[in-house]
Design an enzyme around this catalytic site. Structure first.
Site, PDB file in Angstrom:
ATOM      1  N   ASP A 105       0.988  -1.008   0.146  1.00 59.31           N
ATOM      2  CA  ASP A 105      -0.001  -0.087  -0.173  1.00 59.31           C
ATOM      3  C   ASP A 105       0.966   1.175  -0.001  1.00 59.31           C
ATOM      4  O   ASP A 105       2.134   1.097   0.346  1.00 59.31           O
ATOM      5  CB  ASP A 105      -0.930   0.257   1.252  1.00 59.31           C
ATOM      6  CG  ASP A 105      -2.027   0.841   1.168  1.00 59.31           C
ATOM      7  OD1 ASP A 105      -3.260   0.430   0.721  1.00 59.31           O
ATOM      8  OD2 ASP A 105      -2.050   2.093   1.324  1.00 59.31           O
ATOM      9  N   ASN A 148      -5.077  -4.269  -6.826  1.00 61.69           N
ATOM     10  CA  ASN A 148      -6.309  -3.765  -6.239  1.00 61.69           C
ATOM     11  C   ASN A 148      -6.336  -2.409  -6.136  1.00 61.69           C
ATOM     12  O   ASN A 148      -7.287  -1.544  -5.948  1.00 61.69           O
ATOM     13  CB  ASN A 148      -6.633  -4.614  -5.078  1.00 61.69           C
ATOM     14  CG  ASN A 148      -7.577  -3.720  -3.974  1.00 61.69           C
ATOM     15  OD1 ASN A 148      -8.935  -3.970  -4.444  1.00 61.69           O
ATOM     16  ND2 ASN A 148      -7.214  -3.133  -3.092  1.00 61.69           N
ATOM     17  N   TYR A 152     -12.596   7.519 -13.662  1.00 60.45           N
ATOM     18  CA  TYR A 152     -12.756   6.046 -13.435  1.00 60.45           C
ATOM     19  C   TYR A 152     -13.366   5.077 -14.242  1.00 60.45           C
ATOM     20  O   TYR A 152     -12.736   4.125 -14.247  1.00 60.45           O
ATOM     21  CB  TYR A 152     -13.531   6.354 -11.941  1.00 60.45           C
ATOM     22  CG  TYR A 152     -13.685   5.209 -11.176  1.00 60.45           C
ATOM     23  CD1 TYR A 152     -12.630   4.897 -10.054  1.00 60.45           C
ATOM     24  CD2 TYR A 152     -14.805   4.164 -11.090  1.00 60.45           C
ATOM     25  CE1 TYR A 152     -12.637   3.714  -9.345  1.00 60.45           C
ATOM     26  CE2 TYR A 152     -14.866   3.028 -10.444  1.00 60.45           C
ATOM     27  CZ  TYR A 152     -13.806   2.751  -9.476  1.00 60.45           C
ATOM     28  OH  TYR A 152     -13.730   1.751  -8.616  1.00 60.45           O
ATOM     29  N   ILE A 168     -19.284  -1.234  -2.061  1.00 60.29           N
ATOM     30  CA  ILE A 168     -18.985  -1.959  -1.209  1.00 60.29           C
ATOM     31  C   ILE A 168     -18.644  -1.053   0.210  1.00 60.29           C
ATOM     32  O   ILE A 168     -18.059  -0.070   0.322  1.00 60.29           O
ATOM     33  CB  ILE A 168     -17.560  -2.615  -1.374  1.00 60.29           C
ATOM     34  CG1 ILE A 168     -17.829  -3.511  -2.819  1.00 60.29           C
ATOM     35  CG2 ILE A 168     -17.189  -3.768  -0.203  1.00 60.29           C
ATOM     36  CD1 ILE A 168     -18.742  -4.805  -2.669  1.00 60.29           C
TER      37      ILE A 168
END
Length: 252
Positions: free
Chosen positions: A39, A92, A158, A191
């Protein structure tokens, strides 16, 4: 001990400091993988890695900005040198970007979203695939979105990045289908992660939930379950495809 799905496998998960990435990293760890938790935030990465270790798994931390090709190359090198190879990867890491109509969309915002959400995945594939070939093969999941197949107002960067990610996934999968590397994409709907809960009020979260026929937001664990299935040998005949986990969002 019971055999895990990913015993003797080394996995990289980007954007693993929270939310979907953290859930995937934890599940991979529970199933026996050595997880490289990555990350841009070292503190959050270390916290997730420590959770995996406390549960009996093995995790290493390698901070990386996926918009930097050199950092992604170094991340893959870290996995190979420190953990013994690379067999699994989940690309991700991503951001939402500005909320503006296309005619007003800020250029710097466009560049940042494309750099992280699309270029970052390409850099991942560019360095992960050769490492997996050297390790005898593997599996990759690229985190797309429902917005890889439908539009959404005020999210042009996006949506464009996620549509392109799906095409990139299909192309790479075709190229390596006979070489032992499977590549798929997962498309979550909205989510319940810190990205939403920390930035939106209850009314807005409720409105988002109502967009799904199941009338709720998804959970990070539900996305992880699909992702880890696709990474596993249980999905050995699945490559080049785009799998939704969307509570019916795209059904109408």
């Amino acid at each position: 001990m019971p055999k895990g799905l990913f015993d003797n496998k080394v996995a990289i998960v980007t954007g693993a400091g929270s939310g979907i990435g953290a859930a995937i990293a934890r599940e991979l760890g529970r199933e026996g993988a050595v997880v490289v938790v990555s990350d841009v935030e070292a503190k959050s990465s270390e916290a997730v890695a420590e959770e995996i270790r406390k549960a009996g798994g093995r995790a290493e931390v390698c901070t990386a900005d996926v918009a930097d090709a050199g950092a992604v190359e170094a991340l893959v090198d870290f996995a190979v040198k420190e953990c013994g190879g690379l067999h699994l990867a989940v690309n991700n890491a991503g951001i939402g970007g500005p909320s503006e109509k296309t005619g007003d969309y800020p250029l710097d915002g466009w560049r940042q979203v494309i750099d992280i959400n699309l270029n970052g995945v390409f850099y991942g594939l560019r360095y992960q695939i050769p490492a997996m070939l050297q390790s005898g093969g593997g599996a990759i999941v690229n985190m797309a979105s429902i917005l890889g197949s439908v539009g959404f107002a005020k999210a042009s960067a996006y949506v464009a990045a996620k549509h392109a990610l799906v095409g990139l996934t299909k192309t790479a999968a075709m190229e390596y289908a006979t070489e032992g590397v499977r590549i798929n994409a997962v498309g979550p709907a909205f989510i319940d992660t810190p990205l939403l809960s920390k930035n939106l009020d209850e009314e807005t979260l409720g409105q988002l939930a109502s967009l799904h026929p199941v009338q709720r937001l998804g959970t990070a664990e539900e996305v992880s379950a699909l992702t880890c299935f696709l990474l596993s040998e249980r999905a050995s005949f699945i490559t080049g495809s785009y799998h939704l986990v969307d509570g019916g969002y795209t059904a109408p």
